[in-house]
Design a protein around this motif. Sequence first.
Motif, PDB file in Angstrom:
ATOM      1  N   ARG A 104       0.847  -1.201   0.000  1.00 20.16           N
ATOM      2  CA  ARG A 104       0.000   0.000   0.000  1.00 20.16           C
ATOM      3  C   ARG A 104       0.874   1.240   0.000  1.00 20.16           C
ATOM      4  O   ARG A 104       2.062   1.189   0.351  1.00 20.16           O
ATOM      5  CB  ARG A 104      -0.900   0.021   1.240  1.00 20.16           C
ATOM      6  N   ALA A 105       0.306   2.348  -0.387  1.00 17.09           N
ATOM      7  CA  ALA A 105       1.045   3.610  -0.411  1.00 17.09           C
ATOM      8  C   ALA A 105       1.517   3.964   0.997  1.00 17.09           C
ATOM      9  O   ALA A 105       0.744   3.922   1.955  1.00 17.09           O
ATOM     10  CB  ALA A 105       0.153   4.713  -0.975  1.00 17.09           C
ATOM     11  N   GLY A 106       2.769   4.283   1.116  1.00 19.59           N
ATOM     12  CA  GLY A 106       3.308   4.717   2.408  1.00 19.59           C
ATOM     13  C   GLY A 106       3.892   3.625   3.263  1.00 19.59           C
ATOM     14  O   GLY A 106       4.474   3.908   4.318  1.00 19.59           O
ATOM     15  N   ALA A 107       3.775   2.352   2.854  1.00 19.68           N
ATOM     16  CA  ALA A 107       4.253   1.255   3.696  1.00 19.68           C
ATOM     17  C   ALA A 107       5.772   1.308   3.858  1.00 19.68           C
ATOM     18  O   ALA A 107       6.296   1.109   4.955  1.00 19.68           O
ATOM     19  CB  ALA A 107       3.824  -0.089   3.110  1.00 19.68           C
ATOM     20  N   LEU A 108       6.484   1.571   2.759  1.00 19.88           N
ATOM     21  CA  LEU A 108       7.937   1.651   2.858  1.00 19.88           C
ATOM     22  C   LEU A 108       8.359   2.879   3.651  1.00 19.88           C
ATOM     23  O   LEU A 108       9.282   2.812   4.473  1.00 19.88           O
ATOM     24  CB  LEU A 108       8.565   1.688   1.461  1.00 19.88           C
ATOM     25  N   LEU A 109       7.683   4.002   3.439  1.00 22.01           N
ATOM     26  CA  LEU A 109       7.995   5.214   4.192  1.00 22.01           C
ATOM     27  C   LEU A 109       7.812   4.976   5.682  1.00 22.01           C
ATOM     28  O   LEU A 109       8.627   5.421   6.502  1.00 22.01           O
ATOM     29  CB  LEU A 109       7.098   6.362   3.726  1.00 22.01           C
ATOM     30  N   GLU A 110       6.757   4.268   6.053  1.00 26.56           N
ATOM     31  CA  GLU A 110       6.494   3.965   7.458  1.00 26.56           C
ATOM     32  C   GLU A 110       7.655   3.184   8.067  1.00 26.56           C
ATOM     33  O   GLU A 110       8.067   3.439   9.197  1.00 26.56           O
ATOM     34  CB  GLU A 110       5.200   3.154   7.562  1.00 26.56           C
ATOM     35  N   LEU A 111       8.216   2.254   7.281  1.00 20.48           N
ATOM     36  CA  LEU A 111       9.363   1.479   7.763  1.00 20.48           C
ATOM     37  C   LEU A 111      10.597   2.357   7.907  1.00 20.48           C
ATOM     38  O   LEU A 111      11.295   2.324   8.929  1.00 20.48           O
ATOM     39  CB  LEU A 111       9.621   0.317   6.814  1.00 20.48           C
ATOM     40  N   LEU A 112      10.867   3.180   6.896  1.00 18.99           N
ATOM     41  CA  LEU A 112      12.071   4.013   6.907  1.00 18.99           C
ATOM     42  C   LEU A 112      12.024   5.080   7.996  1.00 18.99           C
ATOM     43  O   LEU A 112      13.067   5.491   8.513  1.00 18.99           O
ATOM     44  CB  LEU A 112      12.264   4.661   5.538  1.00 18.99           C
ATOM     45  N   GLU A 113      10.835   5.516   8.326  1.00 17.13           N
ATOM     46  CA  GLU A 113      10.699   6.524   9.378  1.00 17.13           C
ATOM     47  C   GLU A 113      11.193   6.012  10.723  1.00 17.13           C
ATOM     48  O   GLU A 113      11.612   6.815  11.580  1.00 17.13           O
ATOM     49  CB  GLU A 113       9.233   6.963   9.495  1.00 17.13           C
ATOM     50  N   GLN A 114      11.177   4.701  10.928  1.00 19.01           N
ATOM     51  CA  GLN A 114      11.669   4.140  12.186  1.00 19.01           C
ATOM     52  C   GLN A 114      13.152   4.460  12.372  1.00 19.01           C
ATOM     53  O   GLN A 114      13.618   4.686  13.489  1.00 19.01           O
ATOM     54  CB  GLN A 114      11.446   2.619  12.220  1.00 19.01           C
ATOM     55  N   PHE A 115      13.891   4.481  11.275  1.00 21.53           N
ATOM     56  CA  PHE A 115      15.320   4.802  11.343  1.00 21.53           C
ATOM     57  C   PHE A 115      15.540   6.305  11.434  1.00 21.53           C
ATOM     58  O   PHE A 115      16.345   6.778  12.233  1.00 21.53           O
ATOM     59  CB  PHE A 115      16.042   4.236  10.119  1.00 21.53           C
ATOM     60  N   ALA A 116      14.838   7.066  10.601  1.00 15.66           N
ATOM     61  CA  ALA A 116      15.041   8.507  10.564  1.00 15.66           C
ATOM     62  C   ALA A 116      14.728   9.155  11.910  1.00 15.66           C
ATOM     63  O   ALA A 116      15.455  10.047  12.373  1.00 15.66           O
ATOM     64  CB  ALA A 116      14.166   9.126   9.471  1.00 15.66           C
ATOM     65  N   ALA A 117      13.667   8.701  12.557  1.00 12.98           N
ATOM     66  CA  ALA A 117      13.251   9.308  13.824  1.00 12.98           C
ATOM     67  C   ALA A 117      14.250   9.058  14.940  1.00 12.98           C
ATOM     68  O   ALA A 117      14.267   9.790  15.938  1.00 12.98           O
ATOM     69  CB  ALA A 117      11.878   8.770  14.222  1.00 12.98           C
ATOM     70  N   ARG A 118      15.096   8.042  14.771  1.00 13.70           N
ATOM     71  CA  ARG A 118      16.041   7.690  15.842  1.00 13.70           C
ATOM     72  C   ARG A 118      17.502   7.898  15.438  1.00 13.70           C
ATOM     73  O   ARG A 118      18.410   7.429  16.110  1.00 13.70           O
ATOM     74  CB  ARG A 118      15.795   6.237  16.268  1.00 13.70           C
ATOM     75  N   GLY A 119      17.712   8.591  14.329  1.00 12.35           N
ATOM     76  CA  GLY A 119      19.065   8.934  13.922  1.00 12.35           C
ATOM     77  C   GLY A 119      19.899   7.758  13.463  1.00 12.35           C
ATOM     78  O   GLY A 119      21.128   7.769  13.619  1.00 12.35           O
ATOM     79  N   VAL A 120      19.262   6.738  12.885  1.00 15.32           N
ATOM     80  CA  VAL A 120      19.986   5.567  12.395  1.00 15.32           C
ATOM     81  C   VAL A 120      20.157   5.692  10.881  1.00 15.32           C
ATOM     82  O   VAL A 120      19.165   5.772  10.146  1.00 15.32           O
ATOM     83  CB  VAL A 120      19.241   4.262  12.740  1.00 15.32           C
ATOM     84  N   ASN A 121      21.391   5.701  10.422  1.00 13.85           N
ATOM     85  CA  ASN A 121      21.671   5.869   8.998  1.00 13.85           C
ATOM     86  C   ASN A 121      21.755   4.510   8.306  1.00 13.85           C
ATOM     87  O   ASN A 121      22.307   3.548   8.841  1.00 13.85           O
ATOM     88  CB  ASN A 121      22.986   6.620   8.799  1.00 13.85           C
ATOM     89  N   MET A 122      21.216   4.456   7.088  1.00 14.31           N
ATOM     90  CA  MET A 122      21.321   3.249   6.270  1.00 14.31           C
ATOM     91  C   MET A 122      22.529   3.377   5.346  1.00 14.31           C
ATOM     92  O   MET A 122      22.745   4.426   4.746  1.00 14.31           O
ATOM     93  CB  MET A 122      20.065   3.046   5.423  1.00 14.31           C
ATOM     94  N   SER A 123      23.311   2.298   5.215  1.00 13.47           N
ATOM     95  CA  SER A 123      24.414   2.297   4.259  1.00 13.47           C
ATOM     96  C   SER A 123      24.082   1.462   3.027  1.00 13.47           C
ATOM     97  O   SER A 123      24.787   1.544   2.013  1.00 13.47           O
ATOM     98  CB  SER A 123      25.697   1.755   4.913  1.00 13.47           C
ATOM     99  N   ARG A 124      23.007   0.680   3.098  1.00 17.49           N
ATOM    100  CA  ARG A 124      22.551  -0.100   1.939  1.00 17.49           C
ATOM    101  C   ARG A 124      21.109  -0.510   2.143  1.00 17.49           C
ATOM    102  O   ARG A 124      20.727  -0.904   3.232  1.00 17.49           O
ATOM    103  CB  ARG A 124      23.404  -1.364   1.751  1.00 17.49           C
TER     104      ARG A 124
END
Length: 320
Positions: free
Chosen positions: A209-229
Motif C-alpha cells: 500500500r502507499a506509504g508502507a515503505l515510508l512507514e518502515l524508513l521513518e523508524q530509522f530517521a526518527a532515531r538517527g539511524v543511517n542506512m548504508s545499503r
Amino acid sequence: MTAFGYLGPEATFTEAALIRLLDERGITDAERVPMHNAEAALAGLVRGELDGAVVPIENSLEGGVPATLDALTRNGKLQIVAETLVQVTFVLAVRPGTQLSDIRSFATHPHGEAQTRTWISEHLGNAHFLPASSTAAAARDLAAGDVEYQAAICPALAAERYGLEVLAAGIGDRADAITRFVLVRTPADLPAPTGADKTTIVAVLSSDRAGALLELLEQFAARGVNMSRIESRPTGDGLGLYQFSIDLQGHIAEARMAEALMGVHRVARRMQFLGSYPAAAGDTVIVDPRTTDTSFAEARAWLDTVLSTSRPEHSISEGS
C-alpha cells in the motif's frame, strides 16, 4: 579442527577473504571447504557441517549479490559476525599457446563480466560470454579442458593455481573495485559494540500500500539511524511483493538502534535480524547528540518520573 566454507573452487576472491578473516582471529588450523555456491555454504552451516561460512554480499560497482541476500534470508537464523573488504582485480587467462584472436567465447562470474565490460568491448567485442558459478571455477574448468570457451576472466591467483597463461592483466573497468564479504555463523553471543559497527536486517512490508515503505524508513530517521545499503528482493509470494535487505550504521546494543528495530518489528509483516558486527572500514559512526544512549536514558527517566507522579491514587477522583 574447525571447518569454514567459502564460495569455491580454490583461488576465488572468497577464499582470499576467508584467509584474511581467519588470520584476523588467529585461527591457523581451520579447514577451508570450497562450496559450489552461497546457498550450499550456508546450508552446510545450518546442518552443522561447518563452523562458519564466508560469502560475498556486496560489490562497489554492482551492488548487492542477489544469491547471497536470498540465501541468507532462506536459511533461517544465521548471524553475520564479521566482514572484510577485498580489492577485486581481474586477468584474462587462457590455456598455454592460445592467442587473443583464438578467443570466440569466454567464461566468468556475471559480476566479473560486469566489471570488465569496457575491456571486453575493446578487445573481445565479438566473443560470447558464458556465465560461470565463480571466476575461479571458470579458470579451473578451462584448465581441465572440454569446455566451450577459450578464455576465463579470473583472479591472477586462479590463473597461477590452475596453470593458465595470462594474456592481459588489470582488465577491470575500475581499479578501485571492492567486494564486501561476510563471515556467517549460527547464532551465538553478539560481537561487542566497537563504535564502528554495522547491523543487517531483512524486513517484509506489512502490505502493498502507499506509504508502507515510508512507514518502515521513518523508524530509522526518527532515531538517527543511517542506512548504508537498502535493496529490494522478491518475497516469492507473487508479483509486486518485496522484502528489503538493509545495512544500518550502529549496533543493536545501542539504544537508538534497539528502538529503531523494535519500531520496524511493529510495522513490518516480518523482520529478520542478521547480526551486528564491526564494520570493516573501521569508521566511527557519528551519532547525533539527541540519539545517544544517554539521551534515551534521560528520556526514559523523565517518563518514569511522570508516571510515578501520575498514579491513579494521585489523580482527581470523579465527581470532585
